[in-house]
Structure formats: C-alpha cells, structure tokens
Scaffold this motif. Structure first.
Motif, PDB file in Angstrom:
ATOM      1  N   THR A   1      -8.737  -5.714   5.156  1.00 45.52           N
ATOM      2  CA  THR A   1      -7.544  -4.866   4.850  1.00 45.52           C
ATOM      3  C   THR A   1      -7.670  -3.388   4.491  1.00 45.52           C
ATOM      4  OG1 THR A   1      -6.832  -7.040   3.762  1.00 45.52           O
ATOM      5  CG2 THR A   1      -5.703  -5.172   3.061  1.00 45.52           C
TER       6      THR A   1
ATOM      7  N   SER B   1      -3.227  -2.499   5.435  1.00 45.41           N
ATOM      8  CA  SER B   1      -2.187  -3.199   5.113  1.00 45.41           C
ATOM      9  C   SER B   1      -2.427  -4.394   4.814  1.00 45.41           C
ATOM     10  CB  SER B   1      -1.006  -3.115   6.151  1.00 45.41           C
ATOM     11  OG  SER B   1       0.030  -3.913   6.192  1.00 45.41           O
ATOM     12  N   SER B   2      -2.249  -5.188   3.451  1.00 45.22           N
ATOM     13  CA  SER B   2      -2.298  -6.399   3.231  1.00 45.22           C
ATOM     14  C   SER B   2      -1.323  -7.316   3.812  1.00 45.22           C
ATOM     15  CB  SER B   2      -2.149  -6.538   1.777  1.00 45.22           C
ATOM     16  OG  SER B   2      -0.876  -6.396   1.339  1.00 45.22           O
TER      17      SER B   2
ATOM     18  N   THR C   1      -6.247  -3.889  -0.347  1.00 46.59           N
ATOM     19  CA  THR C   1      -5.300  -3.150  -0.428  1.00 46.59           C
ATOM     20  C   THR C   1      -5.168  -1.819  -1.037  1.00 46.59           C
ATOM     21  OG1 THR C   1      -2.646  -3.157  -0.063  1.00 46.59           O
ATOM     22  CG2 THR C   1      -3.637  -4.360  -1.814  1.00 46.59           C
TER      23      THR C   1
ATOM     24  N   SER D   1       0.878  -1.359   0.033  1.00 51.71           N
ATOM     25  CA  SER D   1       0.004   0.129   0.043  1.00 51.71           C
ATOM     26  C   SER D   1       0.824   0.980   0.022  1.00 51.71           C
ATOM     27  CB  SER D   1      -0.970   0.097   1.250  1.00 51.71           C
ATOM     28  OG  SER D   1      -1.842  -0.951   1.285  1.00 51.71           O
TER      29      SER D   1
END
Length: 554
Positions: free
Chosen positions: A195, A200-201, A233, A68
């Motif tokens: 997410t 934040s993945s 994301t 991201s």
C-alpha cells in the motif's frame, strides 16, 4: 498442468492493475465534477462537531476514491489554517470509512452473474464513451466519465483475476499465503509495504480481491494484510507533511496513530480468534464480498472505539511532535495538497484573492493618507506592502495554473479564469497605490502644497474610488450580483468627477491660482484614482458576466 508463461502473466496482471487504477482515478474525477459546488459546501460543515467531520470525511473519500488523497487534503487544510487539529480528527476517521466504497463496488461481481466484471465492463465503457462524446450538458458528460471509470475499474479487475488464476494451482503460491496468515507481523508488513508503494489502500484492497477471485487468499492472511493496508495508507499523508507546518505534521501523525492503534487492537483479536475461537477459518479461502465486509467492519469499529478518544490523539500528537505554528506573511489559504479536490481548492483560492484585494485596498488608503500627511513612515509601508502584493500575485497565479490543469467542471473553469483576471486587476490597484506614494515623495522633496480646494477635491474622488473597489471585492466574495451592480454607478461617478476636476484644475492653472509643479502631481493623482475605479469595475463585471453566461447555459 500446462506450463505458466510468467512474462505474459506478469504483463496481464500489471496491465489489469493499471486499468484498475485509471478507472478508479477517472471515476473519482467524474464524481467530483458531477458533485460540483456541493463539494465546496461540505467545508462549511466542518465545525468542531467531530461526528459531522466523520460524515464529511466518509463522503469526500467516497467521491474521490482515496483515503490517502482525503488525508493529504486535510493536511493541506490544517497547514493553510482552515481547520484545527480537533476538526481534522473526525474527518480522518471518516476517510477510512469512505475508502471501503471501492471494495464494495468490486464485490458486485459475486452477487449475480449480471454484475460480474466481465459483463459490466463493456456495458459501462460503451455507455460512458457515448455520453462523453455526444451529450451536450456538462452534467451528462460527467456521468459518462463516471461510467467509463467504472468500466475501466471492472475491466482491470477482470484482467488481474484472470492473470492470477493459474497461480491457484501452484502449491508454492498457496503456501506463501498460508505463511502470511500464520505470521500476523509478516502479513501486516506485506499489506503495509504494498500500500505504501502504490499509495492507495483502495487499489491495494483491489489487488487482494483480484487474488481472492483467483482462489489464493485464506481468511487469516486477508485480515492481516487488510490491517497492514490501513497502516501503509498513512505513508502518503506523512510524506506530504514534510516541509509543512507543525500542525500539518500533527494531522498526518494522528492519521498514522489512529490506524496503527486500530490495527494493533484488531491484530490481537484476530490472533485470539484464529487460535482459540474459530481455528477452522484460518486456512479457508475468503471471497471478495467477505473482504469488503472485513475491510468495512474494521474501519467502522476502529472509528467507534477511538472516536471518544479523539482529544487524546490530538494531545499525543501535540506532545510527540513539538513546536509552535509560525504565522506567515505570505499565502494563508492555499496549499497544493488541496488541489486533489478542486472544488475546495477554488473556494480557498477565492479567499486568498479576496485577502490580496483587502491588502491592496489598505495600501491605497495608506498611500492617500501619506500624500496628505507627508508621512515618511506610511510611504515606506506602502512600498513594503506593494512588494508583498507582487509576491502574492506570482504565487497565486502559479497555484491557479496548477488548479486549471485539475479536473474541473465548466463552471469551475470559468471561475478560475475569472480569478486570473481579478488577480491582475488587484495587482494593478497595488501599482496605483505605489504611484500615489511616489507622488507623496515628490511633494515632500520639492516642498509643494495643494490648495485647500484641491485637497478637498482629491479626498472626495479618492473616497468614492476606494468605496468602489471595496464594494467590488465584497460582491466577488459573496458572489452577489446586486452588490456588483452597485459598483458600475460608482465607477461612472468617479469618471465624471475626474473630468470635472481636471477641467477645474486647468482653469486654476490658467488663472495662476495654483503652483504648476503641484498641478502636475494633482493631475497624476486623479488619474491614478480613476484607474482604481476602472479595475473595480472589471472585478464587478466578472460576477455579472459569469452569472449571465451560466444563465444562458441553463
């Protein structure tokens, strides 16, 4: 089975998640500091070669631990005009690959007993604290920060999985994951929403791995949630593009389009696999390493499938998000999104400050010509450009303040401090151009004239001073010590010439060979020109002093 204390479980899980996020962020900042100037050199690799862009995107994301953040940075580059959409596509694809690194770090605990989070966390934390507190070299302290971040990440993971362990005995919780696995759209939606919320993945996959450690996640739900995480994301980049230029919006949309198309393709493949090919895997529990494999495989295959269609993604983005990029007279190289990676942000800040210096130099040249030609149009150009220079100074200083609060190495702190001084010197050069334009107004209004000798003297000293300033800008632009050393003799030459011309002019006034009123303006003129060379000397000394300080530190 003992009754579950839900408050304690929730607090332990959230506390672990907070530690996991902190460790990931702290480790990423340490990696950036350790990488130092190597990070900014990656910008030069971002050519029209999309394959190199993929490698750079993966490398940068591995360092900052967030796809991201990388994509937001790319939106900033596109918005600042430093990267085309075609270049951005490859980097965005690479960012998705780089984000899988965190999942593999988390997987270490399944490989051997020694690599379990509960064992590694205290070792890394103690080693990290020791280096940060007692190491003398900045590089060693950066390594300490990386180790401490690793420790926090592992400790957070251990707390999350420990808190979730009691849930494995609850049939309702197990059934929830079975439902997510049997309903692809619900599973993808869950991954996307979680997410999108935490932006934040990597962190989202970390949560999934912690739940897998607790024995809660079957294969089917894990795959659908991972596909959703790749869509979620994109939200950060889409939000960051609000208020940005058209091309920045297109870059964020390309990121969304890339992940959406890939998720749809693999969702269809997963449904076929679980229904017809390997139905026995649907409700078998997945382990942490398998989650890493699925996450990495999806992002690698998605890139391989869509890489040949990068031009098509750009075409779709341009036709869905219509509009023309408007050129701005303001800042061209700065964008707050880039501050996420300070080494890149500093490189761009230098470019913007140099650009400000070129504008100031042009204004000095215009003001000098306006003085000799008594050209009202040029005088007005100087006043207009001076307002732009003042606005640039304020904007650049605000940007540098934010940049100075980012995670910087000692060398980067030194550079940012130097840029503050340089912006001030350039702004003062702009003021002297404004003063010269004011002198031109006075000459015209009072119908005063300089003698031919006086005009020749003014042209001589102005030419040397302007050359001195432009040489200083060139020295800073290329961080060239040898060019910076050329500035000092030029500045001394201007100083001596100013004294000589002042003495000559006083003699002309005494002998009544010069108009007293014009004589005052002559003295003001050479004083302003001499001050320009002084500011040029200050800029050159930034390079010479910085090199000296860095050499002494080594």
């Amino acid at each position: 089975m003992a009754e579950i204390n839900w408050l304690e479980l929730g607090l332990n899980f959230l506390g672990g998640f907070g530690l996991f996020l902190f460790g990931m962020e702290f480790m990423g900042k340490g990696l950036q500091k350790a990488a130092g100037s190597k990070m900014k050199n990656l910008l030069g690799i971002l050519t029209s070669n999309r394959f190199l862009g993929v490698l750079v995107g993966a490398g940068v994301t591995a360092l900052i631990q967030s796809s991201s953040a990388t994509t937001v940075m790319i939106v900033g580059f596109v918005n600042a005009g430093l990267m085309s959409l075609t270049q951005a596509v490859g980097v965005i694809m690479g960012a998705n690959i780089g984000t899988t690194v965190t999942a593999w770090i988390v997987s270490l605990g399944e490989w051997t007993q020694f690599l379990k989070p509960s064992v590694l966390a205290p070792i890394f934390i103690v080693a990290g604290v020791g280096l940060m507190m007692f190491a003398k070299k900045s590089q060693a302290r950066s390594i300490g920060q990386i180790l401490f971040g690793f420790g926090g990440l592992f400790l957070g993971l251990d707390m999350m999985s420990g808190a979730a362990k009691p849930l494995s005995g609850l049939e309702g919780v197990r059934n929830l994951f079975v439902v997510l696995g049997s309903n692809p759209f619900l599973g993808i939606l869950t991954g996307a929403v979680v997410t999108a919320i935490i932006q934040s993945s990597s962190a989202s996959v970390g949560i999934l791995q912690a739940l897998a450690l607790a024995g809660l996640v079957p294969w089917s739900s894990a795959i659908y949630i991972i596909l959703g995480q790749n869509i979620g994301t994109c939200v950060t980049a889409l939000l960051s593009s609000i208020g940005a230029g058209v091309n920045a919006k297109r870059a964020a949309f390309i990121h969304f389009l890339f992940n959406l198309i890939g998720s749809v393709i693999f969702m269809i493949l997963a449904i076929i696999a679980f229904q017809f090919l390997v139905p026995q895997y649907q409700n078998i529990l997945i382990n942490v390493t398998d989650i890493s494999i699925v996450h990495t495989t999806f992002n690698l295959l998605n890139t391989l499938i869509l890489f040949p269609f990068a031009g098509t993604l750009v075409y779709l983005a341009e036709h869905i998000i219509k509009g023309k990029e408007q050129s701005e007279e303001g800042l061209q190289h700065l964008d707050e999104r880039i501050i996420e990676t300070p080494s890149f942000a500093i490189e761009n800040a230098i470019k913007e400050v140099i650009r400000m210096g070129r504008i100031a130099s042009q204004n000095v040249d215009t003001a000098i010509n306006a003085l000799f030609e008594r050209d009202e149009k040029k005088i007005q150009q100087v006043f207009d450009r001076e307002r732009s220079i003042n606005a640039m100074q304020q904007s650049i200083n605000m940007y540098l303040v934010k940049l100075s609060n980012a995670s910087l190495s000692e060398k980067e702190h030194l550079t940012v401090t130097g840029l503050f001084h340089m912006v001030s010197d350039i702004e003062r050069v702009g003021d002297h151009a404004d003063n010269i334009a004011e002198l031109a107004v006075s000459l015209k209004e009072q119908d005063l004239k300089f003698s031919e000798q006086a005009q020749k003297e003014l042209k001589d000293i102005s030419s040397i001073a302007l050359n001195c300033f432009e040489t200083a800008l060139k020295a800073y632009e290329f961080s060239d010590r040898s060019i910076a050393q050329q500035v000092l003799p030029l500045e001394m030459q201007v100083d001596k010439l100013e004294e000589k011309l002042r003495s000559r002019h006083m003699k002309r006034l005494v002998e009544e060979r010069c108009d007293p009123l014009a004589g005052i303006l002559f003295l003001d003129m050479i004083s302003n020109v001499e001050r320009i060379s002084d500011h040029a000397s200050n800029i050159a000394m930034l390079i010479l002093d910085e090199n000296r300080i860095l050499a002494s530190e080594e």
